[in-house]
Design an enzyme around this catalytic site. Structure first.
Site, PDB file in Angstrom:
ATOM      1  N   ASP A  19       1.680 -10.237   0.563  1.00 53.79           N
ATOM      2  CA  ASP A  19       2.588 -10.498  -0.582  1.00 53.79           C
ATOM      3  C   ASP A  19       1.806 -11.007  -1.790  1.00 53.79           C
ATOM      4  O   ASP A  19       2.028 -10.560  -2.935  1.00 53.79           O
ATOM      5  CB  ASP A  19       3.646 -11.539  -0.199  1.00 53.79           C
ATOM      6  CG  ASP A  19       4.763 -10.942   0.662  1.00 53.79           C
ATOM      7  OD1 ASP A  19       4.743  -9.710   0.882  1.00 53.79           O
ATOM      8  OD2 ASP A  19       5.635 -11.709   1.112  1.00 53.79           O
ATOM      9  N   GLU A  31       4.182  -1.010  -1.454  1.00 53.37           N
ATOM     10  CA  GLU A  31       2.929  -1.343  -2.139  1.00 53.37           C
ATOM     11  C   GLU A  31       2.638  -0.328  -3.239  1.00 53.37           C
ATOM     12  O   GLU A  31       1.504  -0.069  -3.605  1.00 53.37           O
ATOM     13  CB  GLU A  31       1.801  -1.471  -1.101  1.00 53.37           C
ATOM     14  CG  GLU A  31       1.011  -0.265  -0.731  1.00 53.37           C
ATOM     15  CD  GLU A  31       1.724   0.902  -0.052  1.00 53.37           C
ATOM     16  OE1 GLU A  31       2.974   0.975  -0.087  1.00 53.37           O
ATOM     17  OE2 GLU A  31       1.005   1.763   0.482  1.00 53.37           O
TER      18      GLU A  31
HETATM   19  P1  GH3 Z   1      -2.586   4.556   2.087  1.00 52.90           P
HETATM   20  O1  GH3 Z   1      -3.900   4.207   1.608  1.00 52.90           O
HETATM   21  O2  GH3 Z   1      -2.519   5.941   2.601  1.00 52.90           O
HETATM   22  O3  GH3 Z   1      -1.509   4.274   1.084  1.00 52.90           O
HETATM   23  O4  GH3 Z   1      -2.323   3.643   3.328  1.00 52.90           O
HETATM   24  P2  GH3 Z   1      -1.358   2.463   3.370  1.00 52.90           P
HETATM   25  O5  GH3 Z   1      -1.656   1.653   4.588  1.00 52.90           O
HETATM   26  O6  GH3 Z   1      -1.363   1.669   2.116  1.00 52.90           O
HETATM   27  O7  GH3 Z   1       0.034   3.125   3.472  1.00 52.90           O
HETATM   28  P3  GH3 Z   1       1.110   2.952   4.510  1.00 52.90           P
HETATM   29  O8  GH3 Z   1       2.323   3.644   3.990  1.00 52.90           O
HETATM   30  O9  GH3 Z   1       0.651   3.411   5.826  1.00 52.90           O
HETATM   31  O10 GH3 Z   1       1.400   1.420   4.628  1.00 52.90           O
HETATM   32  C1  GH3 Z   1       2.002   0.697   3.590  1.00 52.90           C
HETATM   33  C2  GH3 Z   1       2.075  -0.708   3.973  1.00 52.90           C
HETATM   34  O11 GH3 Z   1       2.503  -1.556   2.932  1.00 52.90           O
HETATM   35  C3  GH3 Z   1       2.987  -0.927   5.158  1.00 52.90           C
HETATM   36  C4  GH3 Z   1       3.873  -2.042   4.728  1.00 52.90           C
HETATM   37  O12 GH3 Z   1       4.038  -3.027   5.685  1.00 52.90           O
HETATM   38  C5  GH3 Z   1       3.182  -2.612   3.526  1.00 52.90           C
HETATM   39  N1  GH3 Z   1       4.113  -3.221   2.635  1.00 52.90           N
HETATM   40  C6  GH3 Z   1       5.076  -2.594   1.961  1.00 52.90           C
HETATM   41  N2  GH3 Z   1       5.772  -3.507   1.200  1.00 52.90           N
HETATM   42  C7  GH3 Z   1       5.229  -4.716   1.449  1.00 52.90           C
HETATM   43  C8  GH3 Z   1       5.496  -6.050   0.968  1.00 52.90           C
HETATM   44  O13 GH3 Z   1       6.394  -6.296   0.167  1.00 52.90           O
HETATM   45  N3  GH3 Z   1       4.717  -7.054   1.415  1.00 52.90           N
HETATM   46  C9  GH3 Z   1       3.731  -6.813   2.270  1.00 52.90           C
HETATM   47  N4  GH3 Z   1       2.990  -7.827   2.656  1.00 52.90           N
HETATM   48  N5  GH3 Z   1       3.460  -5.596   2.761  1.00 52.90           N
HETATM   49  C10 GH3 Z   1       4.186  -4.541   2.349  1.00 52.90           C
HETATM   50 MG    MG Z   2      -0.788   2.616   0.447  1.00 57.06          MG
HETATM   51 MG    MG Z   3       2.487   3.917   0.096  1.00 58.65          MG
END
Ligand code: GH3
Ligand code: MG
Ligand code: MG
Length: 328
Positions: free
Chosen positions: A210, A236
């Protein structure tokens, strides 16, 4: 001239005045007093002596005539005064009646004005009360307006990063898309995705994840110009709407954003790309045709496609098409 007849005729107004409630006045007394008739006065004088007139008798006759003439004059004067008194008495009565009438109408007018004043006071009081109520109502409405404006504002801000949220992004993109259809100018969109963020969370923990997202948002937010919008697109992912910006300009902004995130130097030990947090960015730039659909779906699809390309090509880079045929 017969003075008795005249005086008799003059009595009527005097009696009338008394009937009208006047007290016995000097005029009345004068009116009721019998006047001395000149002939009766003459009768009082002694008869001339019998026999031839003597010199003293002639003198006496002269004196009698003079006295008689004086008496006549006094009686005339008396009569005139009497008439004048009666006339002025009549005028007095008329004036008094007029004064009484005026007094009565003044009393009525004063009473009416008093009533009108009371009504006016009541009206003023009720208007003042209503004004107070309205002021309170206006204040309530203003407060409610402020509250709802604040609520509206809150509803468009992302809770974690404090930048515009997806709802605001959708509204803004739709508005700008419509505007650019009318203006026939290029509208650009960047979609930034944090590289290997799942690994970041896995290594640093979700809370650190976060904090990382907040720092990335801050870095991106430093790159916008007036009219641009930086928003959290989801998870993200971040987006930037760049009005009146062509592809080349958008690529420049994208490179600035990528460099800004790298410059934030957020450690990402688990990333196979770099030891710091990096982003990949997809660039889209379209001059929407006059009859383009009202939603900016094609722009988003293009940015998504180029983001995928950037990921595929190794991440930590900007994806875009080489060709200039960005107009769809
Ligand atoms: P890539 O480089 O292909 O984008 O890989 P990635 O791991 O960034 O993409 P992936 O979609 O596999 O994972 C995204 C991650 O972002 C998984 C999820 O838990 C995390 N995430 C999404 N929103 C939040 C948030 O608000 N807070 C946190 N801490 N993590 C988040
Ligand atoms: Mg990503
Ligand atoms: Mg993504």
């Amino acid at each position: 001239m017969n003075r008795f007849t005249n005086l008799g005729a003059g009595k009527a107004p005097g009696r009338q005045a008394r009937r009208a409630g006047n007290s016995m006045s000097d005029i009345d007394r004068l009116e009721d007093r019998p006047l001395t008739h000149p002939q009766r006065s003459l009768a009082l004088l002694p008869d001339p002596p019998q026999g031839p007139p003597a010199a003293s008798y002639a003198i006496e006759q002269d004196e009698r005539r003079r006295l008689q003439s004086e008496l006549d004059r006094l009686q005339d004067e008396n009569h005139n005064l009497h008439t004048a008194l009666l006339a002025s008495n009549e005028r007095g009565v008329l004036l008094q009646e007029q004064v009484e009438r005026l007094g009565a109408s003044l009393t009525i007018e004063v009473r009416e004005r008093h009533t009108a004043e009371e009504k006016l006071q009541t009206l003023i009081q009720s208007i003042t009360r209503e004004k107070g109520d309205l002021e309170i109502l206006v204040q309530i409405l203003i407060d409610q307006g402020d509250d709802s404006a604040q609520e509206g504002e809150k509803a468009r801000v992302d809770g974690l990063t404090q930048i515009a949220n997806r709802r605001r992004f959708d509204e803004y993109l739709s508005q700008e898309w419509g505007r650019h259809i009318r203006m026939q100018q290029p509208l650009s969109l960047l979609i930034c995705d944090v590289d290997h963020f799942k690994l970041y969370n896995d290594g640093q923990g979700h809370q650190a994840g976060d904090e990382c997202l907040k720092s990335v948002a801050k870095a991106i937010n430093h790159c916008y110009r007036a009219g641009d919008l930086v928003a959290r697109y989801g998870g993200e992912e971040f987006a930037m709407v760049l009005p009146q910006t062509n592809r080349a300009g958008a690529v420049q902004v994208a490179e600035r954003v990528r460099a800004a995130v790298a410059a934030a130097a957020l450690p990402h030990p688990a990333s196979p790309v770099c030891d710091r947090v990096t982003v990949s960015i997809g660039v889209a730039s379209i001059t929407p045709p006059p009859h383009a659909p009202s939603d900016a779906r094609t722009l988003i699809q293009q940015a998504d496609r180029h983001l995928y390309l950037a990921k595929k090509l190794g991440r930590n880079q900007v994806g875009y098409e080489d060709e200039e045929n960005t107009t769809q």
